[in-house]
Design an enzyme around this catalytic site. Structure first.
Site, PDB file in Angstrom:
ATOM      1  CG  ASP A  33       7.519  20.107  10.541  1.00  0.00           C
ATOM      2  OD1 ASP A  33       6.812  19.086  10.707  1.00  0.00           O
ATOM      3  OD2 ASP A  33       8.673  20.201  10.982  1.00  0.00           O
ATOM      4  CD  GLN A  34      11.359  18.393   8.898  1.00  0.00           C
ATOM      5  OE1 GLN A  34      12.390  18.432   8.237  1.00  0.00           O
ATOM      6  NE2 GLN A  34      11.105  19.243   9.877  1.00  0.00           N
ATOM      7  CB  CYS A  90      -4.371   5.924  11.209  1.00  0.00           C
ATOM      8  SG  CYS A  90      -5.031   4.563  10.259  1.00  0.00           S
ATOM      9  NE  ARG A 117      -7.220   4.466   5.599  1.00  0.00           N
ATOM     10  CZ  ARG A 117      -6.405   5.186   6.358  1.00  0.00           C
ATOM     11  NH1 ARG A 117      -6.784   5.555   7.557  1.00  0.00           N
ATOM     12  NH2 ARG A 117      -5.226   5.554   5.924  1.00  0.00           N
ATOM     13  CG  ASP A 175       2.667   1.359   9.690  1.00  0.00           C
ATOM     14  OD1 ASP A 175       2.396   2.208  10.560  1.00  0.00           O
ATOM     15  OD2 ASP A 175       2.650   1.616   8.466  1.00  0.00           O
ATOM     16  CE  LYS A 194      -1.959   1.673   4.063  1.00  0.00           C
ATOM     17  NZ  LYS A 194      -1.674   3.096   4.253  1.00  0.00           N
ATOM     18  CG  ASN A 195       2.254   2.743   3.566  1.00  0.00           C
ATOM     19  OD1 ASN A 195       1.087   3.050   3.317  1.00  0.00           O
ATOM     20  ND2 ASN A 195       2.680   2.534   4.800  1.00  0.00           N
ATOM     21  NE  ARG A 237       0.277   9.880  10.420  1.00  0.00           N
ATOM     22  CZ  ARG A 237      -0.156   8.821   9.779  1.00  0.00           C
ATOM     23  NH1 ARG A 237      -1.372   8.407   9.943  1.00  0.00           N
ATOM     24  NH2 ARG A 237       0.633   8.159   8.972  1.00  0.00           N
TER      25      ARG A 237
END
Ligand code: UD1
Length: 431
Positions: free
Chosen positions: A125-126, A117, A398, A305, A22-23, A122
């Site tokens: 800024d980066q 989630c 999801r 995760d 997924k990621n 989270r």
């Protein structure tokens, strides 16, 4: 009222095919819009997050053709807007990948701010720091991030925290920028490498992905490609942990064992046998589980995760005390309240969970608070004596394709129910 109805305890046994990551697939899809030529992507997981992203792409004018359940053809030559919005897109974290992709290609992006989630603050800024370093102006309006640039030019960017999302977003924004961008303290996750490989297959010039210094030499355009997404490290890890918690014997197939080393090592530490072959890993849990200490870290450390899945497993290490330190997200222990309903003995102090192993869990009605914790509660329920229900399964859907079906194929007694009648039947028939 969609729920999973689950009867424990059956050891999970046999083989299971792991799908695409997924990621990795989410940023790869977003990056596919950076060329006007046709891109074909294979091994996409058929899950809600991917489908929401594909719909968002269609809404801005991207042509999408499903070749089969896991393969799509994409052509982004007719994008008519750089505004990405919508209720569903706001619910997912990965929506912000459109900022890097659209900014890189069109020097403009207006994207609904990310959700995902609820596991912590989270910040982005980066990401912002990277876009600004490349020459973009950033502002926030009507709940969206707006990024604009006349031209993007290379920069040296040092990331203050190791961030998967920011590394990926900056890489995308930099591939069509002028000159060589250097990202230091970059994330090293397999999906960062997969995106870099994908972009390189489109003609980008990215070196060093998988190390903490990534160099992106700008090119003038990207071309079409065919690409296969890597297997999902976290789906595989979840099934490996399911084998451990149910005292089973499961082979996860179509995986890259190297990506799973951090998980395999922990499983061996707690008394499982782990056998690797080229593209499969077998986990056998025939002995009593022992306890351990876990600290979540950026790759190649133990993944955040996979934190809930190992926590529920350690909860059954009778006679051992285990310590889990969550160092990535500050709010990732909410599911332990649900585990207590099953008889888990846990205490949370800030970002540390202390887990006292018990002999067994008892079935209970629990709620999935987020994607990975939801999956962890499902495997805990498979190891619990009696009947359980897990609700709010939209979180689990999801990120896991056919989760109950795959668990059932391993002998787990689990079924998705959609109304009170089905739930009653599931309870009576022991699923
Ligand atoms: C991604 C994954 C998520 C995984 C996480 C860590 C996706 C869609 N999601 O999330 O499943 O749990 O990596 O492996 O791929 N941070 C900042 N500023 C920023 C960005 C991040 O302070 O601009 C902090 C975060 O609050 C967090 C840490 O950095 O504490 C890591 O976050 P990051 O790696 O960015 O996670 P995501 O990309 O959101």
């Amino acid at each position: 009222m969609e729920q999973y109805a689950i009867w424990g305890v059956n050891p999970l046994v046999s083989e299971v095919e792991i799908g695409g990551a997924k990621n990795a697939a989410l940023p790869i899809l977003a990056a596919a819009i950076m060329t006007d030529e046709t891109v074909i992507i294979d091994n996409l997981p058929d899950i809600k997050d991917i489908n929401v992203l594909l719909t968002a792409m269609q809404n801005i004018g991207v042509f999408i053709e499903r070749i089969d359940r896991h393969k799509v053809k994409i052509n982004a030559s007719r994008i008519h807007t750089t505004v990405v919005e919508g209720e569903n897109i706001r619910k997912m974290r990965a929506s912000y990948y459109f900022v890097g992709a659209l900014l890189g290609k069109y020097k403009a992006a207006d994207v609904a701010l990310p959700g995902g989630c609820a596991i912590g603050n989270r910040a982005i800024d980066q990401h912002e720091k990277g876009f600004k370093a490349l020459g973009a102006k950033i502002r926030y309006e009507h709940g969206s991030i707006i990024a604009e640039a006349i031209d993007l030019t290379s920069a040296n960017i040092f990331m203050d925290v190791v961030s998967v999302g920011a590394t990926i977003n900056i890489m995308m924004a930099a591939v069509l920028a002028e000159g060589q961008t250097v990202i230091e303290n970059a994330a090293k996750e397999p999906h960062v490498v997969d995106l870099a490989n994908f972009l390189n297959s489109m003609g980008a010039n990215i070196k060093g992905a998988g190390t903490d210094i990534i160099r992106v030499k700008g090119v003038t355009s990207l071309h079409g490609t065919e690409y296969t997404v890597i297997p999902d490290q976290i789906e595989a890890g979840t099934f490996m942990m399911a084998a451990a918690i149910t005292k089973g014997d499961v082979t996860v197939k179509n995986v890259i064992p190297k990506h799973l080393e951090c998980i395999s090592a922990k499983l061996e530490e707690i008394g499982c046998e782990v056998m690797e072959s080229d593209d499969a890993i077998r986990v056998v849990a025939s002995k009593r589980l022992s306890g351990t200490q876990v600290k979540t870290m950026p790759y190649p450390g133990y993944p955040t995760d996979m934190q809930p899945q190992i926590a529920v497993t350690l909860g059954l290490s009778m006679g051992y005390t285990s310590i889990i330190k969550e160092s990535i997200f500050e709010n990732r222990f909410k599911y332990l309240d649900e585990l207590r309903k099953m008889g888990g003995v846990v205490t949370v102090e800030g970002n540390i969970a202390i887990i006292e192993g018990v002999q067994e869990y008892q079935g209970a009605s629990v709620t999935a608070p987020d994607l990975r914790a939801g999956a962890a509660l499902v495997i805990a329920a498979l190891a619990a004596d009696g009947f359980s229900t897990v609700d709010q399964i939209q979180y689990i859907e999801r990120g896991y394709e056919d989760f109950p079906e795959k668990l059932a194929s391993l002998g787990g007694r689990i079924r998705k129910v959609t109304n009170p009648e089905e739930l009653k039947k599931a309870r009576l028939r022991a699923v």
